[in-house]
Design a protein around this motif. Structure first.
Motif, PDB file in Angstrom:
ATOM      1  N   PRO A 504      54.119  40.039  38.784  1.00 27.63           N
ATOM      2  CA  PRO A 504      54.399  38.772  37.656  1.00 27.63           C
ATOM      3  C   PRO A 504      53.514  39.488  36.426  1.00 27.63           C
ATOM      4  O   PRO A 504      52.459  39.748  36.251  1.00 27.63           O
ATOM      5  N   ASN A 505      54.342  39.282  35.055  1.00 23.58           N
ATOM      6  CA  ASN A 505      53.701  39.731  33.938  1.00 23.58           C
ATOM      7  C   ASN A 505      53.198  38.277  33.571  1.00 23.58           C
ATOM      8  O   ASN A 505      53.853  37.600  32.435  1.00 23.58           O
ATOM      9  N   LEU A 506      52.030  37.818  34.209  1.00 21.05           N
ATOM     10  CA  LEU A 506      51.396  36.556  33.574  1.00 21.05           C
ATOM     11  C   LEU A 506      49.943  36.903  33.640  1.00 21.05           C
ATOM     12  O   LEU A 506      49.161  37.750  33.936  1.00 21.05           O
ATOM     13  N   PRO A 507      49.286  35.901  32.597  1.00 21.67           N
ATOM     14  CA  PRO A 507      47.812  36.018  32.742  1.00 21.67           C
ATOM     15  C   PRO A 507      47.093  35.916  33.951  1.00 21.67           C
ATOM     16  O   PRO A 507      47.553  35.241  34.939  1.00 21.67           O
ATOM     17  N   VAL A 508      46.054  36.583  33.883  1.00 22.93           N
ATOM     18  CA  VAL A 508      44.966  36.779  35.168  1.00 22.93           C
ATOM     19  C   VAL A 508      43.723  36.528  34.609  1.00 22.93           C
ATOM     20  O   VAL A 508      43.134  37.057  33.701  1.00 22.93           O
ATOM     21  N   SER A 509      42.911  35.497  35.403  1.00 26.71           N
ATOM     22  CA  SER A 509      41.559  35.303  35.065  1.00 26.71           C
ATOM     23  C   SER A 509      40.420  35.461  36.069  1.00 26.71           C
ATOM     24  O   SER A 509      40.882  35.886  37.198  1.00 26.71           O
ATOM     25  N   PHE A 510      39.463  35.996  35.572  1.00 31.27           N
ATOM     26  CA  PHE A 510      38.147  36.415  36.387  1.00 31.27           C
ATOM     27  C   PHE A 510      37.188  35.453  36.166  1.00 31.27           C
ATOM     28  O   PHE A 510      36.880  35.188  35.120  1.00 31.27           O
ATOM     29  N   ASP A 511      36.680  35.120  37.375  1.00 32.89           N
ATOM     30  CA  ASP A 511      35.327  34.374  37.439  1.00 32.89           C
ATOM     31  C   ASP A 511      34.303  35.206  36.980  1.00 32.89           C
ATOM     32  O   ASP A 511      33.981  36.361  37.936  1.00 32.89           O
ATOM     33  N   LEU A 512      33.578  34.919  36.103  1.00 25.72           N
ATOM     34  CA  LEU A 512      32.474  35.859  35.737  1.00 25.72           C
ATOM     35  C   LEU A 512      31.026  35.669  36.403  1.00 25.72           C
ATOM     36  O   LEU A 512      30.075  36.340  36.323  1.00 25.72           O
ATOM     37  N   GLY A 513      31.183  34.617  37.239  1.00 26.20           N
ATOM     38  CA  GLY A 513      29.953  34.095  37.930  1.00 26.20           C
ATOM     39  C   GLY A 513      28.786  33.262  37.395  1.00 26.20           C
ATOM     40  O   GLY A 513      28.008  33.181  38.114  1.00 26.20           O
ATOM     41  N   ASN A 514      28.963  33.060  36.264  1.00 22.79           N
ATOM     42  CA  ASN A 514      27.962  32.354  35.437  1.00 22.79           C
ATOM     43  C   ASN A 514      28.617  30.909  34.801  1.00 22.79           C
ATOM     44  O   ASN A 514      28.338  30.392  33.831  1.00 22.79           O
ATOM     45  N   GLY A 515      29.788  30.771  35.578  1.00 22.25           N
ATOM     46  CA  GLY A 515      30.460  29.511  34.973  1.00 22.25           C
ATOM     47  C   GLY A 515      31.557  29.569  33.979  1.00 22.25           C
ATOM     48  O   GLY A 515      32.272  28.929  33.637  1.00 22.25           O
ATOM     49  N   ASP A 516      31.608  30.901  33.462  1.00 17.81           N
ATOM     50  CA  ASP A 516      32.593  31.271  32.480  1.00 17.81           C
ATOM     51  C   ASP A 516      33.427  32.198  33.115  1.00 17.81           C
ATOM     52  O   ASP A 516      33.407  32.820  34.378  1.00 17.81           O
ATOM     53  N   SER A 517      34.559  32.131  32.483  1.00 15.08           N
ATOM     54  CA  SER A 517      35.830  33.258  33.182  1.00 15.08           C
ATOM     55  C   SER A 517      36.282  34.049  31.862  1.00 15.08           C
ATOM     56  O   SER A 517      36.180  33.539  30.783  1.00 15.08           O
ATOM     57  N   TRP A 518      37.101  35.142  32.162  1.00 14.44           N
ATOM     58  CA  TRP A 518      37.604  35.877  31.360  1.00 14.44           C
ATOM     59  C   TRP A 518      38.933  36.231  31.526  1.00 14.44           C
ATOM     60  O   TRP A 518      39.513  36.464  32.554  1.00 14.44           O
TER      61      TRP A 518
END
Length: 770
Positions: A504-518
């Motif tokens: 899928p050509n869709l957004p993917v988010s990463f959990d940065l471990g400090n409560g933020d995501s990228w």
């Protein structure tokens, strides 16, 4: 009568006694004369004995004569046996007698020593001529008495220039003895060759091999009569008879040499008449300089490596090798023509296209060429540049104050600056020159054979004299999307994915471990929300898909794959590396991408095949390190993926603009804010990496249209490879990539792949779900 007889008797007695006295005196004089003569010869004989034994100062030993020492330049040779450059104190390279033009030998003998073949080192006839005509008769035009062998002795064992005149006589005698020894130890041919190897021709050219290259860009065996006469003429006074500095003097001296050649029947009157009127042609004159010629950045990188090598390797006498004196032969992997074509490609694209576009793009823009920097930030950049400059360091060493340094940098001075149209003389302040040079775009290019690791071309920048930073081996810049093949390789290696796999050509988010995501973003909205193949995704550099694969595996796994492919620079194992955030060198990236063309085996790029001493003895041979990074099947699948970049993706202009029809796999790369443009091009025979960017990351185009790798770096690759393929003497084929033994058509043919997926879905037993 008696008295008269007594007088006569007395006179007779006086005469007889006088005669006896005269006879006795004459005998005494003769005796003294012969004592003087014998003593003189004895003294001279004893003097020569003492000189020969070295009791009256240094005399070369038999070993010294067998191995005459001189500062020999170390030569850098290309794979096709061209001299790429030299390292030297004296720019000297030796040749053998059979490498000399006969015209050189004739000109030298006719001018310096017409009886060279007849004497044994010292020509007594010439010495008596000098005594009679030059010293007694004061005829300055009568010529000197030194033979070629005596001049060689003086060249091999130089005189002390500050000697008193009385000691100069002893030195002259020493040269006679040395000349006689040379004649006993060497043939006439060897003496001629040694002479030509030791003389100074001016223009930083020691020895005939260097001189022929400097003045005529020829080898000594190919010199014409008038060229040989000119070079022999220079020897009398290299500066006064320099054809570059004093052409009129050089012409007159050449005529003298030609006249001597005519006098001793080496040339005819007709030849002399025609040769003497030939004008000087210095169009091929090239001053030998470390910062000029081909491969300047490569030679500097090599110099640093070789100095380290010399510090760890000893000669038979126990001393360490000296790169600048010992005449080493360094055989490199560089191909002379490919190096030339690479440098031409850089000049053609940057000088004619990209740099003018950069000037036009920033014309009239405030704070150009810096992107979104304040005046204070720009001022800091210039101050830092000033403090790292050689000028600043010299002033500091001279104990100049900061105020004096500032004044110096802001005072206009005459200087020679770099332009793409050639160096130009101008007047500007050193501080303004710092600003001027910030406008230039720079580059790094390396081309290598995937199977051997041999580096064939190495371009570290645009001009070594003015920009000495090496952008191939030393410089490291953000690689952008050229890093994505490492991510895709991991997916192919695991066997779960193939070029035709749809994701899928869709957004993917990463959990940065400090409560933020990228969540990374795509460069555009092309086919967002659709299922796309990996081949299409890599061809169009889709960030969503790179992030998707990164999340399926892990940053650590991707870093590990990069390590297997030869990348040694620091890479933080974070999700952002899937978009190409690491700073890597052109050297690392080119070596890594070559792995795909070499069936999954990484071969370390190498620059040297062997090092020899001055006698041709091999001191060390070099073999590249190898390691298997991936399977042959994975490497071929990656080639198919990267071919899509050229066939229909970001590298498609290789086809429609440059008309290249060979099998090519590639990947463009553009870093954040268009600071760095990359193109990695892979063919079965050559892998070439190109980077283009400003000196600082804040210097770049403001639009992706101009700043992308496809516009900044790809054209250099295309121009270079076109020249390589067009030169049939290089024999670089346009053959296809070799397929592995295992049939991978079902993973490469996307139509066939889709049909098989449908068949698998139709055969699925849904009862297992209940």
């Amino acid at each position: 009568m008696v008295s008269q007889l007594n007088k006569i008797k007395n006179v007779s007695t006086f005469i007889m006694s006088a005669k006896k006295s005269n006879s006795s005196n004459n005998n005494l004089y003769i005796k003294r004369f012969w004592i003087f003569v014998v003593s003189g010869f004895g003294f001279i004989f004893l003097l020569f004995i003492l000189l020969s034994l070295g009791w009256l100062g240094f005399m070369p030993s038999f070993e010294d004569l067998e191995n005459p020492k001189s500062n020999l330049a170390s030569e850098v040779l290309t794979a096709d046996q061209q001299v790429l450059g030299k390292y030297y104190i004296e720019n000297r390279s030796n040749i053998h007698y059979n490498e000399l033009s006969p015209h050189l030998i004739d000109a030298l003998i006719a001018t310096e020593d017409a009886r060279f073949e007849a004497h044994s080192g010292v020509d007594m006839r010439s010495i008596f001529r000098v005594l009679g005509k030059t010293i007694i008769g004061r005829q300055k035009s009568s010529g000197g008495g030194s033979t070629i062998t005596q001049q060689l002795a003086k060249n091999l064992f130089p005189r002390d220039k500050n000697q008193w005149k009385i000691f100069m006589v002893l030195t002259k005698f020493k040269e006679w003895i040395t000349a006689a020894k040379l004649e006993r130890n060497y043939s006439k041919e060897e003496i001629i060759a040694m002479y030509f190897n030791t003389v100074d021709f001016g223009s930083n050219s020691f020895g005939i091999k260097t001189a022929a290259r400097t003045y005529f860009n020829k080898t000594p065996d190919s010199l014409k009569i008038e060229e040989a006469a000119l070079l022999v003429g220079i020897l009398k006074a290299p500066t006064y008879y320099s054809p570059v500095k004093n052409p009129e003097n050089a012409l007159k001296r050449r005529e003298v040499v030609l006249n001597q050649m005519k006098r001793y029947k080496y040339i005819t009157q007709e030849q002399y008449d025609s040769l003497r009127v030939i004008p000087l042609d210095m169009s091929k004159y090239t001053m030998q300089d470390h910062s000029e010629g081909l491969g300047t950045y490569f030679r500097e990188y090599l110099r640093l490596y070789l100095n380290d090598w010399c510090s760890k390797h000893k000669k038979p006498d126990g001393s360490y090798y000296n790169l600048y004196k010992d005449g080493l032969k360094i055989y490199t992997t560089i191909n002379y023509k490919m190096q030339k074509y690479a440098e031409e490609a850089v000049r053609e694209h940057l000088a004619k296209d990209l740099q003018p576009a950069f000037y036009k793009h920033w014309k009239g823009v405030k704070n150009a060429p810096y992107y979104q920097l304040t005046n204070d930030e720009i001022e800091v950049i210039y101050k830092n540049s000033m403090k790292t400059s050689d000028r600043y360091k010299r002033l500091k060493e001279a104990n100049a104050s900061e105020e004096e340094i500032q004044k110096d940098f802001n005072t206009p001075v005459a200087m020679r600056i770099f332009t793409w149209q050639g160096e130009k003389d101008t007047v500007m302040s050193p501080f303004d020159s710092l600003k001027y040079y910030k406008w230039f775009l720079h580059t790094g290019l390396m081309s290598m054979e995937p199977q051997t690791g041999y580096v064939r071309a190495y371009v570290g920048g645009i001009n070594y004299r003015h920009f000495q930073f090496d952008n191939v081996k030393v410089g490291k810049r953000q690689v952008g999307s050229t890093f994505k093949p490492f991510v895709y390789t991991l997916a192919m290696q695991e066997g779960e994915f193939s070029p035709c796999t749809e994701v899928p050509n869709l957004p993917v988010s990463f959990d940065l471990g400090n409560g933020d995501s990228w969540t990374p973003e795509n460069a555009d909205d092309k086919r967002v929300g659709e299922m796309v193949t990996l081949k299409w995704a890599l061809a169009n550099s889709i960030n969503y898909v790179s992030a998707y694969l990164m999340k399926r595996f892990s940053p650590e796994a991707v870093v590990n794959m990069a390590r297997k492919m030869g990348v040694t620079s620091q890479i933080d194992a974070v999700p952002a590396i899937c978009l190409g955030t690491p700073d890597l060198s052109v050297y690392e990236m080119t070596g890594a991408m070559s792995t795909f063309a070499n069936k999954g085996v990484y071969v370390e790029p190498i620059f040297i095949t062997r090092i020899e001493d001055k006698n041709g003895n091999v001191l060390e041979s070099f073999i590249p390190k190898q390691q298997e990074a991936m399977s042959e099947e994975t490497a071929y699948l990656m080639i198919e993926l990267m071919k899509g970049v050229v066939e229909s993706g970001t590298g498609v202009r290789l086809r429609y603009k440059f008309g290249l029809d060979a099998p090519i796999a590639g990947k463009t790369g553009t870093s954040q804010n268009n600071s760095d443009g990359w193109f990695m091009g892979v063919t079965p025979s050559l892998t070439t990496g190109v980077w283009v960017g400003g000196e600082l990351r804040s210097i770049h185009f403001r639009s992706t249209h101009l700043g992308q790798g496809a516009n900044m770096a790809l054209p250099i690759w295309a121009l270079y490879m076109k020249k390589v393929w067009d030169d049939k003497t290089l024999k670089v084929p346009k053959n296809a990539f070799e397929k592995p033994a295992i049939d991978l058509s079902d993973r490469i043919d996307c139509q066939k792949f889709k049909q098989e997926i449908r068949n698998e879905e139709s055969e699925f037993d849904f009862s297992d779900l209940y």
